[in-house]
Write a protein that holds these residues in place. Sequence first.
Motif, PDB file in Angstrom:
ATOM      1  N   LEU A  80       0.854  -1.191   0.000  1.00 18.48           N
ATOM      2  CA  LEU A  80       0.000   0.000   0.000  1.00 18.48           C
ATOM      3  C   LEU A  80       0.892   1.245   0.000  1.00 18.48           C
ATOM      4  N   HIS A  81       0.754   2.078  -1.022  1.00 20.04           N
ATOM      5  CA  HIS A  81       1.621   3.261  -1.143  1.00 20.04           C
ATOM      6  C   HIS A  81       1.125   4.437  -0.301  1.00 20.04           C
ATOM      7  N   ILE A  82      -0.115   4.372   0.131  1.00 22.37           N
ATOM      8  CA  ILE A  82      -0.681   5.502   0.883  1.00 22.37           C
ATOM      9  C   ILE A  82      -0.873   5.073   2.350  1.00 22.37           C
ATOM     10  N   LYS A 102      12.752  13.163  -0.613  1.00 24.25           N
ATOM     11  CA  LYS A 102      13.950  12.342  -0.807  1.00 24.25           C
ATOM     12  C   LYS A 102      14.701  12.758  -2.073  1.00 24.25           C
ATOM     13  N   GLU A 103      13.948  13.131  -3.107  1.00 24.60           N
ATOM     14  CA  GLU A 103      14.585  13.550  -4.364  1.00 24.60           C
ATOM     15  C   GLU A 103      15.412  14.819  -4.147  1.00 24.60           C
ATOM     16  N   TYR A 104      14.864  15.745  -3.388  1.00 24.72           N
ATOM     17  CA  TYR A 104      15.601  16.990  -3.111  1.00 24.72           C
ATOM     18  C   TYR A 104      16.934  16.665  -2.423  1.00 24.72           C
ATOM     19  N   PHE A 151       3.391  -1.955   4.177  1.00 29.06           N
ATOM     20  CA  PHE A 151       2.949  -0.571   4.340  1.00 29.06           C
ATOM     21  C   PHE A 151       4.180   0.328   4.361  1.00 29.06           C
ATOM     22  N   GLN A 152       3.945   1.646   4.284  1.00 28.73           N
ATOM     23  CA  GLN A 152       5.065   2.596   4.338  1.00 28.73           C
ATOM     24  C   GLN A 152       5.632   2.692   5.763  1.00 28.73           C
ATOM     25  N   LEU A 153       4.734   2.647   6.766  1.00 32.01           N
ATOM     26  CA  LEU A 153       5.161   2.870   8.153  1.00 32.01           C
ATOM     27  C   LEU A 153       4.667   1.758   9.068  1.00 32.01           C
ATOM     28  N   THR A 172      -4.111  16.735  -0.247  1.00 31.83           N
ATOM     29  CA  THR A 172      -3.328  16.158   0.850  1.00 31.83           C
ATOM     30  C   THR A 172      -1.969  16.838   1.004  1.00 31.83           C
ATOM     31  N   LYS A 173      -1.546  17.609   0.011  1.00 31.77           N
ATOM     32  CA  LYS A 173      -0.148  18.066  -0.024  1.00 31.77           C
ATOM     33  C   LYS A 173       0.098  19.359   0.749  1.00 31.77           C
ATOM     34  N   GLY A 174      -0.959  20.007   1.230  1.00 35.61           N
ATOM     35  CA  GLY A 174      -0.771  21.215   2.061  1.00 35.61           C
ATOM     36  C   GLY A 174      -0.215  22.406   1.298  1.00 35.61           C
ATOM     37  N   HIS A 190       1.493  25.461 -13.103  1.00 32.18           N
ATOM     38  CA  HIS A 190       0.571  24.328 -13.066  1.00 32.18           C
ATOM     39  C   HIS A 190       0.926  23.396 -14.203  1.00 32.18           C
ATOM     40  N   THR A 191       2.001  22.635 -14.010  1.00 35.64           N
ATOM     41  CA  THR A 191       2.496  21.833 -15.114  1.00 35.64           C
ATOM     42  C   THR A 191       3.368  20.690 -14.612  1.00 35.64           C
ATOM     43  N   SER A 192       3.689  19.782 -15.520  1.00 37.80           N
ATOM     44  CA  SER A 192       4.549  18.662 -15.183  1.00 37.80           C
ATOM     45  C   SER A 192       5.866  18.836 -15.942  1.00 37.80           C
ATOM     46  N   TYR A 193       6.979  18.466 -15.350  1.00 37.03           N
ATOM     47  CA  TYR A 193       8.284  18.663 -15.984  1.00 37.03           C
ATOM     48  C   TYR A 193       9.030  17.350 -16.157  1.00 37.03           C
ATOM     49  N   PRO A 194       9.945  17.287 -17.128  1.00 34.31           N
ATOM     50  CA  PRO A 194      10.815  16.118 -17.229  1.00 34.31           C
ATOM     51  C   PRO A 194      11.759  16.029 -16.016  1.00 34.31           C
ATOM     52  N   ASP A 228       4.661  19.364  -6.221  1.00 30.87           N
ATOM     53  CA  ASP A 228       3.686  18.351  -5.817  1.00 30.87           C
ATOM     54  C   ASP A 228       2.749  18.021  -6.968  1.00 30.87           C
ATOM     55  N   ARG A 229       2.091  16.868  -6.859  1.00 34.25           N
ATOM     56  CA  ARG A 229       0.863  16.701  -7.614  1.00 34.25           C
ATOM     57  C   ARG A 229      -0.139  17.652  -6.983  1.00 34.25           C
ATOM     58  N   LEU A 230      -0.977  18.267  -7.799  1.00 27.12           N
ATOM     59  CA  LEU A 230      -1.975  19.185  -7.236  1.00 27.12           C
ATOM     60  C   LEU A 230      -3.020  18.344  -6.494  1.00 27.12           C
ATOM     61  N   ARG A 241      -1.146  14.873   5.127  1.00 19.31           N
ATOM     62  CA  ARG A 241      -0.936  13.434   5.328  1.00 19.31           C
ATOM     63  C   ARG A 241      -0.370  12.881   4.029  1.00 19.31           C
ATOM     64  N   ASP A 242       0.660  12.052   4.120  1.00 18.98           N
ATOM     65  CA  ASP A 242       1.305  11.507   2.922  1.00 18.98           C
ATOM     66  C   ASP A 242       1.902  10.147   3.279  1.00 18.98           C
ATOM     67  N   GLY A 243       1.669   9.147   2.430  1.00 19.86           N
ATOM     68  CA  GLY A 243       2.221   7.822   2.696  1.00 19.86           C
ATOM     69  C   GLY A 243       3.716   7.908   2.936  1.00 19.86           C
ATOM     70  N   MET A 244       4.444   8.469   1.957  1.00 17.60           N
ATOM     71  CA  MET A 244       5.876   8.662   2.103  1.00 17.60           C
ATOM     72  C   MET A 244       6.236  10.103   1.759  1.00 17.60           C
ATOM     73  N   ASN A 245       6.143  10.462   0.502  1.00 16.59           N
ATOM     74  CA  ASN A 245       6.564  11.690  -0.157  1.00 16.59           C
ATOM     75  C   ASN A 245       7.978  11.549  -0.698  1.00 16.59           C
ATOM     76  N   LEU A 246       8.026  11.291  -2.001  1.00 14.63           N
ATOM     77  CA  LEU A 246       9.306  11.070  -2.660  1.00 14.63           C
ATOM     78  C   LEU A 246      10.020  12.362  -2.986  1.00 14.63           C
ATOM     79  N   VAL A 247       9.264  13.457  -3.111  1.00 11.69           N
ATOM     80  CA  VAL A 247       9.883  14.739  -3.452  1.00 11.69           C
ATOM     81  C   VAL A 247      10.934  15.113  -2.397  1.00 11.69           C
ATOM     82  N   ALA A 253       3.005  22.610  -9.524  1.00 11.83           N
ATOM     83  CA  ALA A 253       1.939  21.665  -9.181  1.00 11.83           C
ATOM     84  C   ALA A 253       1.498  20.925 -10.436  1.00 11.83           C
ATOM     85  N   THR A 254       1.740  19.618 -10.464  1.00 12.83           N
ATOM     86  CA  THR A 254       1.338  18.806 -11.609  1.00 12.83           C
ATOM     87  C   THR A 254      -0.175  18.663 -11.635  1.00 12.83           C
ATOM     88  N   PRO A 255      -0.802  18.913 -12.788  1.00 18.73           N
ATOM     89  CA  PRO A 255      -2.242  18.670 -12.887  1.00 18.73           C
ATOM     90  C   PRO A 255      -2.558  17.227 -12.494  1.00 18.73           C
TER      91      PRO A 255
HETATM   92  P1  ADQ Z   1       2.290  10.831  -4.836  1.00 18.15           P
HETATM   93  O1  ADQ Z   1       1.136  11.272  -4.018  1.00 18.15           O
HETATM   94  O2  ADQ Z   1       2.168  11.063  -6.289  1.00 18.15           O
HETATM   95  O3  ADQ Z   1       2.663   9.295  -4.588  1.00 18.15           O
HETATM   96  P2  ADQ Z   1       5.144  11.595  -4.215  1.00 18.15           P
HETATM   97  O4  ADQ Z   1       5.665  10.513  -3.369  1.00 18.15           O
HETATM   98  O5  ADQ Z   1       5.645  12.924  -3.814  1.00 18.15           O
HETATM   99  O6  ADQ Z   1       3.553  11.672  -4.223  1.00 18.15           O
HETATM  100  O7  ADQ Z   1       5.571  11.309  -5.689  1.00 18.15           O
HETATM  101  C1  ADQ Z   1       5.361  12.245  -6.702  1.00 18.15           C
HETATM  102  C2  ADQ Z   1       6.331  11.997  -7.847  1.00 18.15           C
HETATM  103  O8  ADQ Z   1       5.937  12.815  -8.934  1.00 18.15           O
HETATM  104  C3  ADQ Z   1       7.748  12.394  -7.485  1.00 18.15           C
HETATM  105  O9  ADQ Z   1       8.643  11.502  -8.072  1.00 18.15           O
HETATM  106  C4  ADQ Z   1       7.897  13.803  -8.091  1.00 18.15           C
HETATM  107  O10 ADQ Z   1       9.194  14.133  -8.495  1.00 18.15           O
HETATM  108  C5  ADQ Z   1       6.979  13.704  -9.285  1.00 18.15           C
HETATM  109  N1  ADQ Z   1       6.424  15.037  -9.581  1.00 18.15           N
HETATM  110  C6  ADQ Z   1       5.678  15.813  -8.767  1.00 18.15           C
HETATM  111  N2  ADQ Z   1       5.387  16.973  -9.367  1.00 18.15           N
HETATM  112  C7  ADQ Z   1       5.956  16.930 -10.579  1.00 18.15           C
HETATM  113  C8  ADQ Z   1       6.012  17.837 -11.690  1.00 18.15           C
HETATM  114  N3  ADQ Z   1       5.422  19.026 -11.668  1.00 18.15           N
HETATM  115  N4  ADQ Z   1       6.694  17.451 -12.782  1.00 18.15           N
HETATM  116  C9  ADQ Z   1       7.279  16.242 -12.821  1.00 18.15           C
HETATM  117  N5  ADQ Z   1       7.271  15.351 -11.823  1.00 18.15           N
HETATM  118  C10 ADQ Z   1       6.615  15.690 -10.715  1.00 18.15           C
HETATM  119  C11 ADQ Z   1       2.080   8.220  -3.834  1.00 18.15           C
HETATM  120  C12 ADQ Z   1       1.886   8.495  -2.340  1.00 18.15           C
HETATM  121  C13 ADQ Z   1       3.195   8.941  -1.715  1.00 18.15           C
HETATM  122  C14 ADQ Z   1       4.283   7.888  -1.969  1.00 18.15           C
HETATM  123  C15 ADQ Z   1       4.326   7.500  -3.438  1.00 18.15           C
HETATM  124  C16 ADQ Z   1       5.225   6.292  -3.663  1.00 18.15           C
HETATM  125  O11 ADQ Z   1       0.885   9.486  -2.130  1.00 18.15           O
HETATM  126  O12 ADQ Z   1       3.058   9.167  -0.319  1.00 18.15           O
HETATM  127  O13 ADQ Z   1       5.539   8.421  -1.593  1.00 18.15           O
HETATM  128  O14 ADQ Z   1       3.035   7.141  -3.922  1.00 18.15           O
HETATM  129  O15 ADQ Z   1       4.863   5.228  -2.860  1.00 18.15           O
END
Ligand code: ADQ
Length: 469
Positions: free
Chosen positions: A167-169, A384-386, A198-200, A282-284, A352-356, A277-279, A376-382, A312-314
Amino acid sequence: MPSSSSTISQADLVVVANRLPVDRTVDDAGTTHWQTSPGGLVTALEPVMRKNAGAWIGWHGADDDVDPFEHEGLSLVPVPLSVQEVEEYYEGFSNSTLWPLYHDVIAAPKFHREWWDAYVAVNRRFADRAVEVAAEGAVVWIQDYQLQLVPQMLREQRPDLRIGFFLHIPFPPAELFNQIPWRRQLLEGLLGADLVGFQLPGAATNFVRLIRSRVGHRTTRNTIHLPDGRNVDTRAFPISIDSAGLEEMAREPETQQRAREIRDNLGNPKTLLLGVDRLDYTKGITQRLRAFGELVADGAVDADEVMFVQVATPSRERVEQYRVLRDDIDRLVGRVNGDLGHIGRQPITYLHTSYPRTEMAALFRAADVMVVTPLRDGMNLVAKEYVACKYDDKGALVLSEFAGASAELKQAFHVNPYDINGLKSTLLAAMRADSRDLSRRMRAMRRQVSEHDIAKWASDFLSELRRTA
Ligand code: ADQ
């Protein structure tokens, strides 16, 4: 063109996820192309899938029947969804019932019986595909909240399989979970797995408690003992990223050049804050932009020196709550910039867009303070990516205590995003911290992220699944 055949050979490792890791495009000549959609899960599973003759079952984004095919060495098995199923199973039960309910009821979950019926029907279709594709004794790994009934549906037909579920969330406590009219069916669905990840650890505890109270099975610590003698193990497997791959991308000269360009284009602010973030409610996003706006309005930060870039990704745009959120954020950004900006200088740049991936890496390189404030977020990969991109140990991470990642990234500037004053003072602390403090924190977080990457996550889960056999 992918080589396609309806008789895909049976696989020893089968991944079942809502989406296939590819997108389809049709060119002017009418030829179909499939492009791998970059995602952590594909990166994590690709090597294991290749080694194990793996297959991936998922929706291909349309309602037509497409035969299984090979793409860049992966066996892909498309599952069609009708327009109505997308509405009821995906936008409905998955994203308007389960998503808000599993995220602390930040938005009100909606309960509709026809959505549930569609959820059952689509889960059955995925399970039936897995029945056909899995070889004798294969490992099947089911992903996420859209497919919680698949483990049991699969086990009923194929008791020979090793079945894992992740479960990712978040998984909510009984007080919230018990609202679901179909709570018992969801729990029974998951119990079809041998291992539920689970994540936690707290989520695993919530699950085990619910099984005890709702279903009545005996449990010892994290193991559930079923009346037929089978055991279901539960455990946390915090997901991660391809840390080395991302760091390598961040170190490329082009990425560094692009990071400089981004700062130049913004007028070289002294401090650059970033949100990505994805728009999603939950992302605050609203909370963090409001806090930043107040800091500028109070005069605590100088809008000529400090800027906030929010990307913010659509996302899920056909769901009402997401459209409302988008309007709210548009209004908030407009107000802050309208009230506090001047010609040539706006406190918030909102995209309001998505990037490579490369552009994301450049943004991370460019940012002084990364602001990750989910409610609230299962993990949040952003988060870790930073950290992975900050190989020079510069930069500050402001991180919500309600993100799963906060358990691992202990040296971040932790914050309760519901507390706007706390958010303001934490943003200031991160902006004003001295470089020695920042590099000490970043070094520790970088170690965590590089030692616990996505490959380790996948191999930990799969070896645990095989071990419990
Ligand atoms: P998400 O809710 O989608 O994932 P997150 O973990 O932050 O949240 O992952 C988003 C991914 O999309 C990241 O890799 C990020 O770089 C990418 N992304 C976000 N905005 C972007 C943009 N504008 N352009 C391009 N890329 C963008 C769900 C759960 C999380 C959990 C993940 C993985 O909600 O809690 O961490 O699954 O299990």
